[in-house]
Design an enzyme around this catalytic site. Structure first.
Site, short mmCIF file in Angstrom:
data_model
loop_
_atom_site.label_atom_id
_atom_site.label_comp_id
_atom_site.label_asym_id
_atom_site.label_seq_id
_atom_site.Cartn_x
_atom_site.Cartn_y
_atom_site.Cartn_z
N HIS A 22 40.24 43.72 41.68
CA HIS A 22 40.24 44.06 43.07
C HIS A 22 39.81 45.60 43.19
O HIS A 22 38.67 45.69 43.70
CB HIS A 22 41.27 43.95 43.92
CG HIS A 22 41.39 44.24 45.23
ND1 HIS A 22 41.47 43.26 46.11
CD2 HIS A 22 41.51 45.32 45.90
CE1 HIS A 22 41.32 43.82 47.40
NE2 HIS A 22 41.50 45.14 47.33
N GLU A 23 40.53 46.31 42.51
CA GLU A 23 40.02 47.80 42.53
C GLU A 23 38.87 48.24 41.65
O GLU A 23 38.05 49.05 42.30
CB GLU A 23 41.25 48.74 42.08
CG GLU A 23 42.34 48.47 42.65
CD GLU A 23 42.41 48.98 44.15
OE1 GLU A 23 41.47 49.53 44.37
OE2 GLU A 23 43.19 48.28 44.98
N HIS A 26 35.80 47.47 44.04
CA HIS A 26 35.61 48.48 45.03
C HIS A 26 34.94 49.71 44.43
O HIS A 26 33.80 50.02 44.55
CB HIS A 26 36.94 48.98 45.50
CG HIS A 26 37.49 48.23 46.57
ND1 HIS A 26 37.05 47.83 47.82
CD2 HIS A 26 39.11 47.89 46.55
CE1 HIS A 26 37.98 47.10 48.47
NE2 HIS A 26 39.02 47.23 47.63
#
Length: 206
Positions: A22-23, A26
């Site tokens: 997820h990170e 980003h």
């Protein structure tokens, strides 16, 4: 709430996969759009240590409510900051949907081989579940979740400013809504829908 059970140990790798992807998504999206900030801060990596907040991880491990270390970005480096913010914000939940899909395929294929047992089955199924949960949860339009950044980027500047000013209260509002069950009542049906869609696609492929 999770509580303690026999799957506690298997949640750790599942969480590390879901949060890290997820990170990283980003960070990768921001760098791709021209913002070097995540690279300078060491976030353009799949090393879980770079992305984890210890307290947030423990909270998520125990209660399904937690957080990772946010990826800092500078929208001023994007050619179009609104479009850039939407892409970067959706990259996290989007990556979780992709990971859930990959997990579902692995579960189906390994299951057909008769090898989906024990620790492997537990980790894959939890990885699938956590990615579904994180994808839907993070799209809620309450600060500081990704959904709030997407919504803010779509709003007129004046309204967006007023909306963003609520950010200081966002975590408290979010925790309150989680505690009284409102968030679960909203997200659980959406998780079921997303899971159904993914499984139908996997059935066609596999």
């Amino acid at each position: 709430m999770f509580g303690f059970d026999q799957d506690m140990i298997f949640r750790i790798p599942a969480l590390l996969i879901a949060l890290t992807v997820h990170e990283y998504a980003h960070a990768r999206a921001a760098v791709w759009l021209g913002d070097p900030t995540p690279r300078f801060e060491g976030r353009l990596t799949l090393n879980p240590i770079a992305h984890l907040d210890p307290i947030g991880l423990i909270m998520l491990w125990l209660f399904k409510f937690g957080w990772a270390k946010p990826v800092n970005i500078n929208p001023g480096n994007f050619k179009n900051w609104r479009k850039g913010m939407i892409i970067v914000s959706f990259a996290g939940p989007g990556s979780n949907i992709i990971m859930a899909f990959i997990s579902a395929i692995m579960i189906a294929v390994i299951g057909q081989m008769g090898l989906l047992t024990g620790w492997l089955a537990a980790i894959l199924k939890l990885t699938y579940s956590y990615n579904i949960i994180l994808a839907i949860f993070n799209l809620i339009p309450i600060p500081p979740l990704d959904g709030s950044k997407i919504l803010s980027s779509l709003l007129p500047s004046r309204i967006a400013y007023q909306y963003d000013s609520l950010g200081q209260y966002g975590p408290f509002i979010l925790m309150g809504l989680v505690y009284i069950g409102v968030i679960g009542a909203i997200t659980y049906p959406l998780q079921l829908i997303l899971s159904y869609i993914i499984n139908q696609i996997v059935m066609v492929i596999v």
